[in-house]
Design an enzyme around this catalytic site. Structure first.
Site, mmCIF file in Angstrom:
data_model
loop_
_atom_site.group_PDB
_atom_site.id
_atom_site.type_symbol
_atom_site.label_atom_id
_atom_site.label_comp_id
_atom_site.label_asym_id
_atom_site.label_seq_id
_atom_site.Cartn_x
_atom_site.Cartn_y
_atom_site.Cartn_z
ATOM 1 C CD GLN A 1 -2.919 -1.308 2.319
ATOM 2 O OE1 GLN A 1 -2.677 -1.477 3.474
ATOM 3 N NE2 GLN A 1 -4.155 -0.329 1.918
ATOM 4 N NE ARG B 1 -0.002 -4.492 12.147
ATOM 5 C CZ ARG B 1 -1.031 -4.694 11.120
ATOM 6 N NH1 ARG B 1 -1.820 -3.566 10.849
ATOM 7 N NH2 ARG B 1 -1.135 -5.659 10.681
ATOM 8 C CG HIS C 1 -0.995 -6.009 5.040
ATOM 9 N ND1 HIS C 1 -1.039 -5.384 6.299
ATOM 10 C CD2 HIS C 1 -1.902 -5.858 4.652
ATOM 11 C CE1 HIS C 1 -2.145 -4.750 6.303
ATOM 12 N NE2 HIS C 1 -3.040 -5.045 5.295
ATOM 13 C CG ASN D 1 -3.377 -7.298 8.294
ATOM 14 O OD1 ASN D 1 -3.605 -6.576 9.131
ATOM 15 N ND2 ASN D 1 -4.229 -6.911 7.116
ATOM 16 C CD GLU D 2 -7.563 -6.953 7.962
ATOM 17 O OE1 GLU D 2 -7.881 -6.966 7.020
ATOM 18 O OE2 GLU D 2 -8.020 -5.969 8.880
ATOM 19 C CG ASN E 1 -5.936 -5.154 11.908
ATOM 20 O OD1 ASN E 1 -5.359 -4.734 12.624
ATOM 21 N ND2 ASN E 1 -5.862 -5.364 10.551
ATOM 22 C CE1 TYR F 1 -9.459 -1.826 9.777
ATOM 23 C CE2 TYR F 1 -9.617 0.597 9.388
ATOM 24 C CZ TYR F 1 -8.923 -0.493 9.406
ATOM 25 O OH TYR F 1 -7.633 -0.567 9.085
ATOM 26 C CD GLU G 1 -4.951 -2.751 9.535
ATOM 27 O OE1 GLU G 1 -5.820 -2.575 9.241
ATOM 28 O OE2 GLU G 1 -3.951 -3.235 8.934
ATOM 29 C CD1 TRP H 1 -5.981 2.073 7.321
ATOM 30 C CD2 TRP H 1 -4.315 0.776 7.798
ATOM 31 N NE1 TRP H 1 -5.477 1.577 6.326
ATOM 32 C CE2 TRP H 1 -4.391 0.954 6.321
ATOM 33 C CE3 TRP H 1 -3.205 0.273 8.442
ATOM 34 C CZ2 TRP H 1 -3.343 0.348 5.645
ATOM 35 C CZ3 TRP H 1 -2.261 -0.394 7.507
ATOM 36 C CH2 TRP H 1 -2.384 -0.276 6.133
ATOM 37 C CD GLU I 1 -8.498 0.951 1.806
ATOM 38 O OE1 GLU I 1 -7.493 0.873 2.063
ATOM 39 O OE2 GLU I 1 -9.330 0.125 1.984
ATOM 40 C CD1 TRP I 2 -6.395 -2.766 0.849
ATOM 41 C CD2 TRP I 2 -4.767 -4.135 -0.317
ATOM 42 N NE1 TRP I 2 -5.056 -3.183 1.637
ATOM 43 C CE2 TRP I 2 -4.295 -3.857 0.954
ATOM 44 C CE3 TRP I 2 -3.883 -4.573 -1.593
ATOM 45 C CZ2 TRP I 2 -2.995 -4.227 1.462
ATOM 46 C CZ3 TRP I 2 -2.700 -5.116 -1.025
ATOM 47 C CH2 TRP I 2 -2.259 -4.686 0.327
HETATM 48 C C1 GBH Z 1 -8.017 -3.384 6.567
HETATM 49 O O1 GBH Z 1 -8.957 -4.280 6.720
HETATM 50 C C2 GBH Z 1 -6.723 -3.562 5.984
HETATM 51 O O2 GBH Z 1 -5.681 -4.326 6.932
HETATM 52 C C3 GBH Z 1 -5.880 -2.632 5.373
HETATM 53 O O3 GBH Z 1 -4.932 -2.977 4.390
HETATM 54 C C4 GBH Z 1 -6.876 -1.430 4.725
HETATM 55 O O4 GBH Z 1 -6.328 -0.435 4.137
HETATM 56 C C5 GBH Z 1 -7.786 -1.113 5.519
HETATM 57 O O5 GBH Z 1 -8.627 -2.261 6.203
HETATM 58 C C6 GBH Z 1 -9.067 -0.287 5.198
HETATM 59 O O6 GBH Z 1 -9.807 -0.669 4.268
HETATM 60 O O7 GBH Z 1 -16.243 -5.223 0.766
HETATM 61 O O8 GBH Z 1 -18.212 -5.634 2.198
HETATM 62 O O9 GBH Z 1 -16.878 -7.416 1.792
HETATM 63 C C7 GBH Z 1 -10.258 -3.692 7.325
HETATM 64 C C8 GBH Z 1 -11.080 -4.937 7.259
HETATM 65 C C9 GBH Z 1 -12.529 -6.708 6.208
HETATM 66 C C10 GBH Z 1 -12.758 -4.097 5.902
HETATM 67 C C11 GBH Z 1 -13.357 -6.696 4.694
HETATM 68 C C12 GBH Z 1 -13.337 -4.229 4.452
HETATM 69 C C13 GBH Z 1 -14.798 -5.790 3.257
HETATM 70 C C14 GBH Z 1 -16.061 -5.706 3.320
HETATM 71 N N1 GBH Z 1 -11.872 -5.301 6.071
HETATM 72 N N2 GBH Z 1 -13.841 -5.758 4.476
HETATM 73 S S1 GBH Z 1 -16.847 -6.164 1.890
#
Ligand code: GBH
Length: 479
Positions: free
Chosen positions: A20, A77, A123, A169-170, A310, A312, A381, A431, A438-439
């Site tokens: 990233q 991190r 990651h 990570n996750e 992690n 959110y 995070e 985070w 952002e992926w």
């Molecule tokens: C983190 O994951 C990541 O570790 C980090 O790299 C990333 O930048 C950050 O989030 C912000 O996105 O699209 O409805 O299927 C957070 C956990 C779990 C959040 C899966 C998004 C997808 C839901 N993530 N979720 S969906």
């Protein structure tokens, strides 16, 4: 200690991940990862972008450390790009000294600046060559051996100065997003409109299992060969949203909300802390969910020195009455942002899945603490995007009051969980340090506490939220 303080040694700081932020994707001897490949498939990344340049941290890492210093961060991190260190990934493949040097220099400078490095080994950026060679995570024998070898290389190279290791990570994201929905690399799914490879009913559970075994094997190696000298701790980082029942008066929704926690968090944490998958998963998935051999169970059970968390957001969960679909991964519940009364779980952000709900953070810290015997938790995070932020001119974007309020509320929830509920939380990484790649959303969604001007040479500008995080912890950690 009063109820509104944290200990002076509470580890707070900021987090990032290699793909990233680093850029230099084809420089310094780095090999491709599955994300380099995935970004090249048209339609996979919202803005058609990739991590070729990202925040250019491969070149600007000293500037990033200056930022951390100026904020008074106690910890940073970051993650290792496996294919930067071993371009082809495998245990018989050559090491890339230039890649190793990069991380050694980074760690040296952090330590000099009195910033604790917290290293994530993985990651999501699996070396492409391992995917090509044997299908990556799907091959339990080969994959586990190659991962453990990579881990050993890093323990040796950085171990003398690193006390905090995160194996993965996750893994939920690698499994579900990578092998069920196909939204993340390598994009496997049964949905043939998205990909012609994958089986959403079996592959995610195999991938999750193999990652757990690889985690356990790397921890065993660390404990046997490095821990006594290096005195570090090692654990895995799991993602997990809090859940509330869609209809609080419907026991079926209450049960579905609990099942969703088991399917996302318990999937990995139950084997680590209790020795097997949650029974709700076995009941629904049957033999599609792999079984632990005795040897695997021994590797996995008890393999966390700490729990990396992690977190959110939160969701409402509504039970589904029909039998679970073969591609279900949520415990047969519908994931909703509004409850039965039409009340939203929180205000909208730029990310469809993310709405602030700080009380859920306190509740989830308590859930993890109770279910797993009060482990030490590092929040690895926590943060938010802001609706429309990428459209704002930089002078406005840096005044990110929405994100400031998010951090105030979530940090308050953490303090309450620790001081009033007895949760053993010892660290917190916001985070993210930087706006970054952002992926699947490319650069359209920003999570940084520092603005990165992707159109102007990756110039950095500190946002208000960086100061809120720094000031809040500086005030709380007076002892
Ligand atoms: C983190 O994951 C990541 O570790 C980090 O790299 C990333 O930048 C950050 O989030 C912000 O996105 O699209 O409805 O299927 C957070 C956990 C779990 C959040 C899966 C998004 C997808 C839901 N993530 N979720 S969906």
């Amino acid at each position: 200690m009063s109820s509104t303080t944290l200990p002076a040694d509470f580890l707070w700081g900021f987090a990032t991940a290699s793909y990233q932020i680093e850029g230099a994707a084809h420089e310094g001897g780095r090999g491709d990862s599955i994300w380099d490949t995935f970004c090249n498939i048209p339609g996979k990344i919202a803005d058609g972008s990739n991590g070729d340049v990202a925040c250019d941290s491969y070149h600007r890492w000293k500037e990033d450390i200056e930022l951390l210093k100026s904020l008074g961060a106690k910890a940073y991190r970051f993650s290792i790009s496996w294919s930067r260190v071993i371009p082809l990934g495998g245990r018989y493949d050559p090491l890339n000294q230039e890649g190793l040097r990069f991380y050694q220099d980074l760690v040296d400078e952090l330590v000099k600046a009195d910033i604790t490095p917290m290293v994530t080994l993985f990651h999501w950026d699996l070396p492409q060559a391992l995917y090509d060679r044997y299908g990556g995570f799907l091959d339990r024998e080969e994959y586990v051996k190659d991962y453990v070898h990579f881990a050993e290389v890093m323990f040796e190279a950085l171990g003398p100065k690193v006390r905090h290791w995160i194996t993965y990570n996750e893994p939920w994201c690698s499994s579900i997003l990578g092998y069920s929905i196909g939204q993340f690399a390598p994009g496997h799914t049964s949905d043939c409109t998205k990909s012609n490879v994958g089986n959403s009913s079996t592959e995610p559970w195999i991938v999750g299992h193999n990652i757990l075994v690889a985690h356990g094997a790397a921890v065993k190696l660390y404990r046997e060969k490095f821990k006594a000298n290096q005195q570090g701790q090692i654990g895995i980082t799991l993602n997990g949203d809090w859940t509330e029942p869609w209809d609080a008066n419907d026991p079926a929704d209450v049960a579905a909300a609990q099942r969703k926690l088991e399917f996302s968090i318990g999937w990995f944490a139950d084997p680590i802390y209790k020795g097997d998958y949650p029974s709700s998963m076995r009941d629904q998935l049957g033999e599609r969910l792999p079984r632990f051999t005795e040897e695997e169970r021994e590797l996995v059970q008890g393999s966390n020195d700490f729990y990396g968390m992690n977190h959110y957001t939160a969701d409402y969960i509504k039970h589904l009455s029909d039998t679970a679909r073969p591609d279900d991964f949520s415990g047969n519940g519908e994931i909703l942002k509004d409850n039965k009364e039409g009340v939203s779980i929180g205000p909208e952000t730029q990310s469809p899945w993310l709405r602030p709900h700080a009380i859920g953070f306190r509740k989830l810290l308590g859930w993890i603490s109770n279910r797993y015997g009060r482990p030490t938790i590092y929040v690895t995070e926590n943060g938010t995007s802001v609706k429309g932020e990428s459209q704002l001119p930089v002078e406005q974007a840096i005044h990110d009051e929405f994100r400031c309020q998010y951090f105030r509320d979530y940090i308050e929830a953490l303090v309450q969980a620790r001081n009033e509920d007895g949760v053993d939380v010892q660290g917190y990484m916001a985070w993210s340090l930087l706006d970054n790649f952002e992926w699947a959303e490319g650069y359209e969604t920003r999570f940084g506490v520092v603005y990165v001007d992707f159109a102007r040479n990756q110039e950095r500008r500190v946002k208000d939220s960086a100061k809120v995080v720094a000031d809040t912890f500086t005030r709380l950690c007076r002892g």
